[in-house]
Write an enzyme that holds these catalytic residues in place. Structure first.
Site, PDB file in Angstrom:
ATOM      1  N   GLU A  28       0.829  -1.215   0.000  1.00 14.37           N
ATOM      2  CA  GLU A  28       0.000   0.000   0.000  1.00 14.37           C
ATOM      3  C   GLU A  28       0.863   1.265   0.000  1.00 14.37           C
ATOM      4  O   GLU A  28       0.571   2.244   0.686  1.00 14.37           O
ATOM      5  CB  GLU A  28      -0.991  -0.004   1.172  1.00 14.37           C
TER       6      GLU A  28
HETATM    7  C1  LIG Z   1       3.761  -9.016   0.049  1.00 19.57           C
HETATM    8  C2  LIG Z   1       3.278  -8.026  -0.928  1.00 19.57           C
HETATM    9  C3  LIG Z   1       1.917  -7.984  -1.240  1.00 19.57           C
HETATM   10  C4  LIG Z   1       1.460  -7.100  -2.208  1.00 19.57           C
HETATM   11  N1  LIG Z   1       0.151  -7.148  -2.624  1.00 19.57           N
HETATM   12  C5  LIG Z   1      -0.222  -6.435  -3.726  1.00 19.57           C
HETATM   13  C6  LIG Z   1      -1.519  -6.615  -4.319  1.00 19.57           C
HETATM   14  O1  LIG Z   1      -2.330  -7.386  -3.829  1.00 19.57           O
HETATM   15  N2  LIG Z   1      -1.801  -5.935  -5.431  1.00 19.57           N
HETATM   16  C7  LIG Z   1      -0.927  -5.062  -6.018  1.00 19.57           C
HETATM   17  O2  LIG Z   1      -1.235  -4.497  -7.032  1.00 19.57           O
HETATM   18  N3  LIG Z   1       0.309  -4.852  -5.476  1.00 19.57           N
HETATM   19  C8  LIG Z   1       0.681  -5.533  -4.349  1.00 19.57           C
HETATM   20  N4  LIG Z   1       1.925  -5.337  -3.800  1.00 19.57           N
HETATM   21  C9  LIG Z   1       2.829  -4.369  -4.405  1.00 19.57           C
HETATM   22  C10 LIG Z   1       3.206  -3.169  -3.514  1.00 19.57           C
HETATM   23  O3  LIG Z   1       2.181  -2.237  -3.530  1.00 19.57           O
HETATM   24  C11 LIG Z   1       4.540  -2.654  -4.067  1.00 19.57           C
HETATM   25  O4  LIG Z   1       5.511  -3.574  -3.650  1.00 19.57           O
HETATM   26  C12 LIG Z   1       4.888  -1.287  -3.628  1.00 19.57           C
HETATM   27  O5  LIG Z   1       4.045  -0.371  -4.267  1.00 19.57           O
HETATM   28  C13 LIG Z   1       6.350  -0.930  -3.887  1.00 19.57           C
HETATM   29  O6  LIG Z   1       6.767  -1.304  -5.158  1.00 19.57           O
HETATM   30  P1  LIG Z   1       8.144  -2.101  -5.351  1.00 19.57           P
HETATM   31  O7  LIG Z   1       8.141  -3.204  -4.365  1.00 19.57           O
HETATM   32  O8  LIG Z   1       8.258  -2.437  -6.774  1.00 19.57           O
HETATM   33  O9  LIG Z   1       9.239  -1.082  -4.907  1.00 19.57           O
HETATM   34  P2  LIG Z   1       9.966   0.020  -5.799  1.00 19.57           P
HETATM   35  O10 LIG Z   1       8.961   0.842  -6.515  1.00 19.57           O
HETATM   36  O11 LIG Z   1      11.025  -0.625  -6.602  1.00 19.57           O
HETATM   37  O12 LIG Z   1      10.609   0.933  -4.679  1.00 19.57           O
HETATM   38  C14 LIG Z   1      11.796   0.576  -4.001  1.00 19.57           C
HETATM   39  C15 LIG Z   1      12.065   1.602  -2.928  1.00 19.57           C
HETATM   40  O13 LIG Z   1      12.214   2.891  -3.517  1.00 19.57           O
HETATM   41  C16 LIG Z   1      11.343   3.808  -2.900  1.00 19.57           C
HETATM   42  N5  LIG Z   1      10.888   4.777  -3.910  1.00 19.57           N
HETATM   43  C17 LIG Z   1      10.428   4.545  -5.155  1.00 19.57           C
HETATM   44  N6  LIG Z   1      10.117   5.694  -5.764  1.00 19.57           N
HETATM   45  C18 LIG Z   1      10.384   6.681  -4.891  1.00 19.57           C
HETATM   46  C19 LIG Z   1      10.298   8.103  -4.918  1.00 19.57           C
HETATM   47  N7  LIG Z   1       9.821   8.778  -5.966  1.00 19.57           N
HETATM   48  N8  LIG Z   1      10.692   8.795  -3.835  1.00 19.57           N
HETATM   49  C20 LIG Z   1      11.161   8.158  -2.724  1.00 19.57           C
HETATM   50  N9  LIG Z   1      11.270   6.820  -2.652  1.00 19.57           N
HETATM   51  C21 LIG Z   1      10.894   6.096  -3.703  1.00 19.57           C
HETATM   52  C22 LIG Z   1      10.203   2.991  -2.345  1.00 19.57           C
HETATM   53  O14 LIG Z   1       9.596   3.639  -1.248  1.00 19.57           O
HETATM   54  C23 LIG Z   1      10.925   1.723  -1.929  1.00 19.57           C
HETATM   55  O15 LIG Z   1      11.434   1.896  -0.651  1.00 19.57           O
HETATM   56  C24 LIG Z   1       2.376  -6.201  -2.825  1.00 19.57           C
HETATM   57  C25 LIG Z   1       3.725  -6.238  -2.466  1.00 19.57           C
HETATM   58  C26 LIG Z   1       4.178  -7.132  -1.541  1.00 19.57           C
HETATM   59  C27 LIG Z   1       5.629  -7.165  -1.219  1.00 19.57           C
END
Ligand SMILES: Cc1cc2nc3c(=O)[nH]c(=O)nc-3n(C[C@H](O)[C@H](O)[C@H](O)COP(=O)(O)OP(=O)(O)OC[C@H]3O[C@@H](n4cnc5c(N)ncnc54)[C@H](O)[C@@H]3O)c2cc1C
Length: 820
Positions: A502
């Site tokens: 989220e």
């Molecule tokens: C267990 C689990 C369940 C999930 N369930 C769902 C689901 O049901 N449906 C769904 O659609 N998604 C789901 N997600 C996805 C979740 O919403 C994403 O993992 C999340 O949005 C972060 O994306 P990412 O993991 O690709 O991280 P990335 O986007 O690669 O980010 C990596 C890091 O960089 C930081 N970051 C990125 N951009 C910026 C910025 N502009 N400024 C500052 N910091 C930044 C982030 O905060 C993070 O710390 C799930 C994820 C997990 C791990």
């Protein structure tokens, strides 16, 4: 005389600033002052003071005429702002527009109207909701065996799944009209909490269908046919939903997804119909591997404009049965080795009819707005519930363990070093429960708190990580060694999940909370930016001028009020109460006023750079969230009935939050890029330096010590979690033992006195108790009580061990699960 009149006028100017008076009054006041000086010193003696007052007076008076102000000032500023302001994209605008502002806007204003907080209804459940919490929820908690779930099968047993489905856990947010439970946000939050406190995997399983996903989207935007077709089935667990937004190339930047749908004709159920051909690749999708209904977000294109919405329609949401041809779903990720269902899915050239689009063609291209609207409420409920319950659960077990576990002859909880993390647990449990409950109550009043939900999500889940670490530290090896009797490790393991989903916390803290807050909750900024974005220049200039005039008054007030409240440490700030919490309301008002001043200047100076200067906006988010957490702490105290016993907790929280706020301000000033503003802000906020010191060791020790026994306060701090006294339950054994240890307390004291006098030769154990009976120090009954406490203690402190074969068989099991 001139000096006296000058003093009177200074008071007058301060009043004008505090009341955010219009420019015309400033102008008139300055001219009146100039005239008075002239009169007092002779009309012909044009002195320096009179000139000094006359010039700004005349300027203010002229600028108070909107037409003149626009011509000479605001139209030029408007032009400059328009030229530097980056065009806000549609997805950014929709994210910004989503949700509502409420108490956050009061904090941003610097002059919080307390009734806006205190009038929020005291958190409560209906009779039906309470019965559900005490009945099926309690029952589900008893059925859940976390070790078996995460270790033996990497899934919940079938009977638990069925129980949850049959009792409507998966359809709590679906209205009664559509066959769901139609529960309030408060009830959903408490039910998810209770289950998650027992098992994170089970909590997430219940949370997801009741959060952003098919159920909520259909309730809000679905066509009648879609609602009739799916909602009752979702409510009763006949359909298991998942929602797929995240993709390998689109995580935090979810709107940048590459998943595409193209409007075209295709075959559906033997007929040629207009529909969408989809290609997608998603990952991390919770419940995906077992879902029967996939909610999918994709970018819709309509090359022949058959929908009449242009060729690039935008993000669109559809519902696809997972057995539909071409849908590839079922494989699992293994997030934090937790047992809830999560996995990737994809589709290649999957054709769906148009009526599978949520809301029908009317909602094509509206997907991002729909998601953002749902997120502002869902995010306020789900993860704050999990974060808060984890803290409460950690306090409950840690306080019991710290009393039961003895080293160096005393309970470890009596040692100051151990009391420190326990006190942190106490304060967090009180504070976050207050924030959780009040925020859910806001949602039940119809608010969609986008900024508050963001700050609450990152603060509760960050606190969950820190407090579970505290709990782990107090338990030492007992919490590190995993096994069926370990009640902390799975929560510890799963914290990164809550931090990431989220909206990952770094992004939520440093990019979203303050920037969105400043735009939405600031009284004038959004109006100015909207005016600058207006394509109709004349209209834009008019609206900008009006907002700018208001903003100027706001700034002047902030400068004066901030300085005065800081100089007097908030003693003259507002408070809705006169009792022992009065000073905390006043100090909160003072810091909110400081926040309004600094926030305004940060935005004005950094502008578009705010996206890049994330350390500054992160600290501003911390200040806003500390102000929020302190507000909801005070509200909790009121809602609980101002319990005197809890006042020291409220006071300690206040001292800590105010110290944290001052620290964050200090860091903002230290790192602010403009040296002049840096000095000026520090002067206005800390004219007499930083004073908040945080709660004292003594206070904290008392808070921790009070937790080392069963008490109403301990129950209050851990309210609504699953508590068992069953010695065969992994946490029940702690409560049972704590009771026995308390019963044995006086007897044990006598035993120790005898030991110190040398009447008994050895420290407490079975033989030593026999020895004490033989020597007449204890009678049989007392010996029995002491023995029962000692035996129960022995069980509590044991950790699980395994044969090497068992551990290698365990690895084999995991391989099988992954391969299936
Ligand atoms: C267990 C689990 C369940 C999930 N369930 C769902 C689901 O049901 N449906 C769904 O659609 N998604 C789901 N997600 C996805 C979740 O919403 C994403 O993992 C999340 O949005 C972060 O994306 P990412 O993991 O690709 O991280 P990335 O986007 O690669 O980010 C990596 C890091 O960089 C930081 N970051 C990125 N951009 C910026 C910025 N502009 N400024 C500052 N910091 C930044 C982030 O905060 C993070 O710390 C799930 C994820 C997990 C791990």
């Amino acid at each position: 005389m001139t000096l006296l009149m000058t003093l009177i006028f200074i008071v007058g100017f301060v009043a004008l600033a505090l009341f955010e008076a219009k420019l015309i009054f400033w102008g008139l006041a300055a001219l009146a002052y100039a005239a008075l000086v002239l009169a007092l010193n002779g009309a012909l003696s044009l002195n320096f003071v009179a000139i000094l007052a006359f010039i700004p007076g005349a300027v203010f008076l002229l600028l108070s005429v909107p037409m003149i102000r626009r011509l000479v000032l605001t139209n030029h500023i408007y032009k400059a702002v328009k030229s530097i302001l980056p065009r806000v994209s549609r997805t950014e605008q929709e994210a910004l527009d989503a949700g509502t502002v409420g108490w956050d806007a009061e904090l941003f204003s610097g002059r919080p109207r307390w009734n806006k907080l205190l009038d929020i209804e005291k958190p409560h459940l209906t009779e039906e909701e309470q019965a559900f919490l005490d009945g099926p929820t309690e029952e589900a908690c008893k059925m859940i065996d976390d070790w078996d779930t995460r270790h033996n099968r990497a899934d919940m047993p079938e009977e638990v799944w069925q129980f949850l489905k049959d009792n409507g856990f998966l359809g709590m947010l679906i209205s009664k009209d559509h066959g769901g439970l139609g529960f309030s946000a408060q009830a959903q939050s408490m039910i998810v909490s209770k289950i998650a406190g027992r098992s994170i995997a089970a909590g997430i399983t219940v949370m997801v269908p009741n959060s952003l996903g098919p159920g909520e989207l259909l309730e809000k935007y679905g066509t009648k046919e879609q609602q009739d077709k799916y909602l009752e089935r979702l409510a009763t667990g006949k359909e298991v939903p998942c929602f797929a937004l995240t993709a390998p190339h689109a995580g935090s930047d979810a709107a940048g997804m590459r998943d595409v749908g193209v409007v075209c004709e295709g075959m559906h159920e033997g007929k040629k119909v207009l529909g969408v051909k989809l290609n997608w690749e998603k990952r991390y999708i919770t419940l995906g591997p077992v879902a029967t209904l996939l909610g999918l977000a994709f970018n819709l294109y309509d090359p022949e404009n058959r929908l009449g919405k242009g060729t690039n329609v935008g993000i669109t949401l559809a519902l696809i049965p997972t057995d539909h041809e071409g849908v590839n779903i079922g494989r699992r990720h293994y997030p934090a080795r937790s047992a809830f269902m999560n996995g990737p899915n994809s589709g290649k050239d999957v054709f769906i009819p148009l009526d599978w689009i949520i809301g029908g063609t009317e909602y094509c291209g509206q997907g991002w707005r729909m998601l953002m609207e749902c997120l502002s409420t869902g995010r306020a409920i789900s993860l704050p519930a999990i974060g808060t319950v984890s803290i409460k659960q950690a306090l409950r077990v840690t306080s019991a363990y710290a009393r039961i576990r003895r080293q160096f002859g005393i309970s470890i909880g009596m040692m100051e070093g151990v009391a420190e993390p326990i006190a942190r647990l106490v304060k967090s449990a009180y504070m976050f429960e207050g924030a959780r409950a009040t925020t859910a109550a806001m949602v039940d009043e119809g608010q969609k708190p986008s900024v508050i939900s963001a700050l609450l999500k990152y603060r509760t889940t960050d606190a969950m990580r820190e407090r579970i670490n505290d709990a782990m530290d107090v338990h030492g090896g007992r919490a590190v060694c995993d096994g069926p009797s370990n009640y902390l490790f799975s929560g510890y393991q799963a914290t990164p999940v809550a931090i990431t989903v989220e909206g990952a916390n770094i992004l939520t803290r440093t990019l979203i909370t303050f920037a969105q807050g400043a735009l939405r909750a600031h009284p004038f900024l959004y109006k100015e930016i909207s005016a600058a974005q207006n394509d109709n220049v004349a209209e834009g200039q008019k609206a900008f001028d009006k907002a700018f005039a208001g903003h100027t008054g706001f700034m002047l007030r902030n400068i004066l009020a901030s300085f005065l409240h800081s100089l007097t440490f908030g003693r003259f700030a507002s408070s809705p109460r006169n009792g022992p919490t009065k000073i905390y309301y006043q100090r909160l008002h003072r810091y909110a006023q400081n926040f309004a001043l600094v926030g305004d200047w940060v935005v004005a100076f950094l502008g578009g750079d705010l996206k890049r200067k994330q350390r500054i906006s992160g600290r501003m988010a911390d200040i806003l969230s500390d102000l929020y957490l302190m507000s909801t702490t005070l509200k909790r105290w009121e809602d609980d009935g101002a319990i005197a016993d809890d006042l020291p907790i409220v006071q300690a929280i206040a001292e800590d939050r105010f110290a944290a706020i001052e620290h964050s301000f200090d860091q903002v000033f230290n790192n602010f890029p403009n040296p002049a503003l840096r000095v000026l802000m520090r002067f206005l906020v800390f004219p007499l330096g930083r004073r908040a010191k945080g709660s004292s060791d003594r206070e904290n020790y008392r808070l921790a010590k009070a937790m080392l026994r069963h008490s109403e306060q301990r129950d209050r701090l851990t309210r609504d979690i699953f508590v068992s006294f069953d010695p065969n339950d992994r946490t029940g054994i702690l409560e049972d033992t704590l009771q026995k240890v308390e019963e044995a307390e006086e007897i044990e004291k006598r035993f120790i006195r005898a030991l110190k006098k040398g009447e008994i030769a050895r420290r407490l154990d079975r033989d030593a108790i026999d020895d004490a009976v033989e020597k007449g120090i204890l009678n049989d009954n007392e010996a029995g009580i002491l023995r029962a406490a000692d035996e129960a203690t022995d069980k509590v402190i044991q950790v699980d061990d395994f044969s090497s074969d068992e551990l290698s068989a365990d690895r084999g099991n995991r391989k099988n699960v992954a391969a299936e």
